[in-house]
Design an enzyme around this catalytic site. Structure first.
Site, mmCIF file in Angstrom:
data_model
loop_
_atom_site.group_PDB
_atom_site.id
_atom_site.type_symbol
_atom_site.label_atom_id
_atom_site.label_comp_id
_atom_site.label_asym_id
_atom_site.label_seq_id
_atom_site.Cartn_x
_atom_site.Cartn_y
_atom_site.Cartn_z
ATOM 1 N N HIS A 146 0.793 -1.313 -0.037
ATOM 2 C CA HIS A 146 0.193 0.161 -0.048
ATOM 3 C C HIS A 146 0.899 1.159 0.196
ATOM 4 O O HIS A 146 1.393 1.624 0.863
ATOM 5 C CB HIS A 146 -0.900 -0.048 1.118
ATOM 6 C CG HIS A 146 -1.899 0.914 1.012
ATOM 7 N ND1 HIS A 146 -3.105 1.179 0.239
ATOM 8 C CD2 HIS A 146 -2.140 2.025 2.148
ATOM 9 C CE1 HIS A 146 -3.768 2.085 0.483
ATOM 10 N NE2 HIS A 146 -3.333 2.936 1.504
ATOM 11 N N HIS A 184 0.985 5.461 -1.335
ATOM 12 C CA HIS A 184 0.528 6.802 -2.041
ATOM 13 C C HIS A 184 1.845 7.469 -2.344
ATOM 14 O O HIS A 184 2.337 8.107 -1.505
ATOM 15 C CB HIS A 184 -0.539 7.616 -1.404
ATOM 16 C CG HIS A 184 -1.634 6.772 -0.883
ATOM 17 N ND1 HIS A 184 -2.659 6.385 -1.829
ATOM 18 C CD2 HIS A 184 -2.016 6.315 0.141
ATOM 19 C CE1 HIS A 184 -3.701 5.761 -0.940
ATOM 20 N NE2 HIS A 184 -3.264 5.823 0.209
ATOM 21 N N ARG A 237 -5.039 15.321 6.531
ATOM 22 C CA ARG A 237 -5.452 15.116 5.105
ATOM 23 C C ARG A 237 -5.586 16.535 4.203
ATOM 24 O O ARG A 237 -5.320 16.301 3.030
ATOM 25 C CB ARG A 237 -6.904 14.430 5.004
ATOM 26 C CG ARG A 237 -7.235 13.883 3.731
ATOM 27 C CD ARG A 237 -8.782 13.394 3.769
ATOM 28 N NE ARG A 237 -9.924 14.063 3.867
ATOM 29 C CZ ARG A 237 -10.848 13.960 3.615
ATOM 30 N NH1 ARG A 237 -11.262 12.838 3.079
ATOM 31 N NH2 ARG A 237 -11.986 14.746 3.733
ATOM 32 N N GLU A 250 -10.664 2.827 8.779
ATOM 33 C CA GLU A 250 -9.139 3.335 9.227
ATOM 34 C C GLU A 250 -9.901 4.180 10.310
ATOM 35 O O GLU A 250 -8.860 4.233 11.527
ATOM 36 C CB GLU A 250 -8.518 4.117 8.168
ATOM 37 C CG GLU A 250 -7.461 4.706 8.750
ATOM 38 C CD GLU A 250 -6.355 5.570 7.632
ATOM 39 O OE1 GLU A 250 -6.845 5.597 6.507
ATOM 40 O OE2 GLU A 250 -5.074 5.910 7.869
ATOM 41 N N HIS A 274 -5.749 -1.392 6.219
ATOM 42 C CA HIS A 274 -6.014 -0.667 7.501
ATOM 43 C C HIS A 274 -6.783 -1.977 8.258
ATOM 44 O O HIS A 274 -6.388 -2.492 9.152
ATOM 45 C CB HIS A 274 -6.614 0.515 7.730
ATOM 46 C CG HIS A 274 -5.776 1.795 6.917
ATOM 47 N ND1 HIS A 274 -4.258 1.820 7.239
ATOM 48 C CD2 HIS A 274 -6.055 2.483 5.679
ATOM 49 C CE1 HIS A 274 -3.794 2.801 6.393
ATOM 50 N NE2 HIS A 274 -4.860 3.247 5.489
ATOM 51 N N ASP A 317 2.269 3.287 3.033
ATOM 52 C CA ASP A 317 1.183 4.019 2.909
ATOM 53 C C ASP A 317 1.615 5.581 2.655
ATOM 54 O O ASP A 317 1.943 5.866 1.691
ATOM 55 C CB ASP A 317 0.155 3.732 3.918
ATOM 56 C CG ASP A 317 -1.035 4.617 4.019
ATOM 57 O OD1 ASP A 317 -1.231 5.198 3.004
ATOM 58 O OD2 ASP A 317 -1.957 4.702 5.067
HETATM 59 ZN ZN LIG Z 1 -3.933 4.874 1.840
#
Ligand SMILES: [Zn+2]
Length: 426
Positions: A55, A57, A78, A225, A259, A310
């Protein structure tokens, strides 16, 4: 043909001494324990299978060292992540992903599952090549010398209640599953690249569309998550996100739930009973104060485990594997919840991203190797079997991907990685 000699080698779930490993055409063609004859290359230390980062990004790497010191929540983090997402274009994303994937290679990662939703231009308008960003990621992996599974992500709305995408999220959306599918059909696979699919989350895809991707594999989804996702899902659908996926026929061995931190007992049974994979990302989950997932119970219920870095707060598969066990210890107050063999299986779970023929040092498998030094300040004196719980990415000396020597003597053979990272992020 190349013949390696591994002083200590992880074979069939244990450490074996003096193993000769013959590689031909990118595959293991002969594995001979207890041999000391002539070879081409000697790998001192402990040789492990190549690791899979299930995983990623890639663009989150630009947040390293910029967001961790603050208070705030997953949701305020975020906002920072969206600021980075807003600034990238195919050219700058290629530079950033190339450097990030090269960092992964240095850490012993031979394949990455890229959960890709940064598709379109800043206002949501597709690029001339509507897959320009995806193609940049595939090229980045090629230049970094690792395999990639592009998990192209369906992202249609901003909340479980059906709110439309807003702000930078418009870059993520294709409008509907048909338009998503026709764009994804234009992504070409390559010897080092596979195309998979992802549902961003039950927040981002309306329930009636969830089943439309069910038969695509490998398929990934962010699941539970944050408690807020569970609460929103209950408010709208009257069930947990896992139950919603079950209702729409999405659970199964083709799916990996990423997650899976906040689960009910019933969720654990549904996920395990269906053989759904679980990808935990312990260094990200602790950075974002997500909570601790139920790795042991999920594995016992029947879910294969995999690991991901991640958000790339850390890129170190040894640290992820160690954290999986240490989190279990903190939560259960018991030691030895996952064996070293189980941790290596999770760290090298290439099947979770569609490379079923990798992740094991065995004849016929893809020739991925990671050599770990046993003479550094961290590992000196450790038993080879225990080294997994002592080593870090900095102890990786050599990495071989599909028979190609990508990292030699602690250096990437094609990329000056610290410099490439600094240039891509500044
Ligand atoms: Zn993610």
């Amino acid at each position: 043909m190349t013949v390696y000699h591994a002083a200590h080698c992880w074979l069939d779930g244990r450490v074996v001494r003096d193993v000769q490993i013959e590689i031909n055409g990118g595959r293991f063609t002969r594995i001979s324990p207890n041999e000391k004859g002539e070879v081409d290359i000697r790998l001192p230390g402990l040789t492990l299978p190549g690791m899979a980062n299930a995983h990623s990004h890639a663009f989150h790497r630009a947040l390293r060292g910029r967001t961790h010191a603050d208070r705030g929540t997953f949701w305020t983090w975020r906002e920072e992540m969206y600021r980075v997402a807003a600034a990238l274009d195919p050219e700058s994303y290629l530079r950033l992903a190339r450097a990030t994937y090269a960092e992964m290679a240095l850490a012993g990662i031979t394949a990455v599952g890229e959960f890709h939703y940064l598709h379109h231009g800043p206002d949501g308008t597709p690029y001339h090549d509507p897959n320009a960003m995806g193609h940049a990621l595939i090229e980045a992996a090629r230049e970094a010398g690792i395999r990639i599974t592009l998990l192209d992500t369906l992202y249609l709305q901003s909340g479980v209640d059906g709110r439309p995408l807003e702000g930078v999220q418009r870059r993520f959306g294709d409008g509907d599953p048909q338009r998503w599918a026709s764009r994804v059909a234009g992504l070409g696979a390559a010897p080092h690249a596979r195309i998979g699919a992802a549902i961003h989350s039950v927040r981002a895809v309306p329930a009636h569309h969830l089943g439309e991707l069910a038969d695509r594999g490998p398929l990934h989804i962010h699941l539970s998550e944050q408690p807020a996702e569970n609460e929103q899902c209950r408010a709208v659908h009257g069930c947990s996100p896992t139950e919603l996926l079950d209702r729409h026929g999405v659970l199964g061995p083709q799916l990996t739930a990423v997650h899976a931190t906040h689960l009910t007992d019933r969720d654990v049974k549904l996920l395990g009973g269906s053989g759904t994979g679980i990808c935990m990302c312990p260094t990200t989950e602790r950075d974002l104060a997500d909570g601790i997932g139920r790795a042991r119970e999920l594995a016992d219920a029947g879910s294969p485990l995999s690991l991901g870095s991640d958000s790339h707060a850390v890129i170190d598969p040894f640290e992820e594997a160690r954290a999986l066990e240490m989190n279990e210890r903190l939560a259960s107050r018991q030691r030895g919840r996952l064996t070293v063999a189980e941790l290596i299986r999770a760290a090298a779970n290439h099947a979770s991203i569609g490379w079923d023929d990798a992740g094991e040092i065995a004849v016929g498998k893809r020739a991925d190797l990671v050599a770990v030094a046993l003479d550094t300040v961290r590992t000196a004196g450790a038993e080879p079997t225990g080294a997994l719980l002592a080593a870090t990415a900095a102890d990786v000396t050599d990495v071989i991907v599909d028979g190609r020597h990508v990292v030699a003597d602690r250096r990437h053979t094609a990329i000056d990685v610290p410099r490439a990272l600094a240039e891509a992020i500044s």
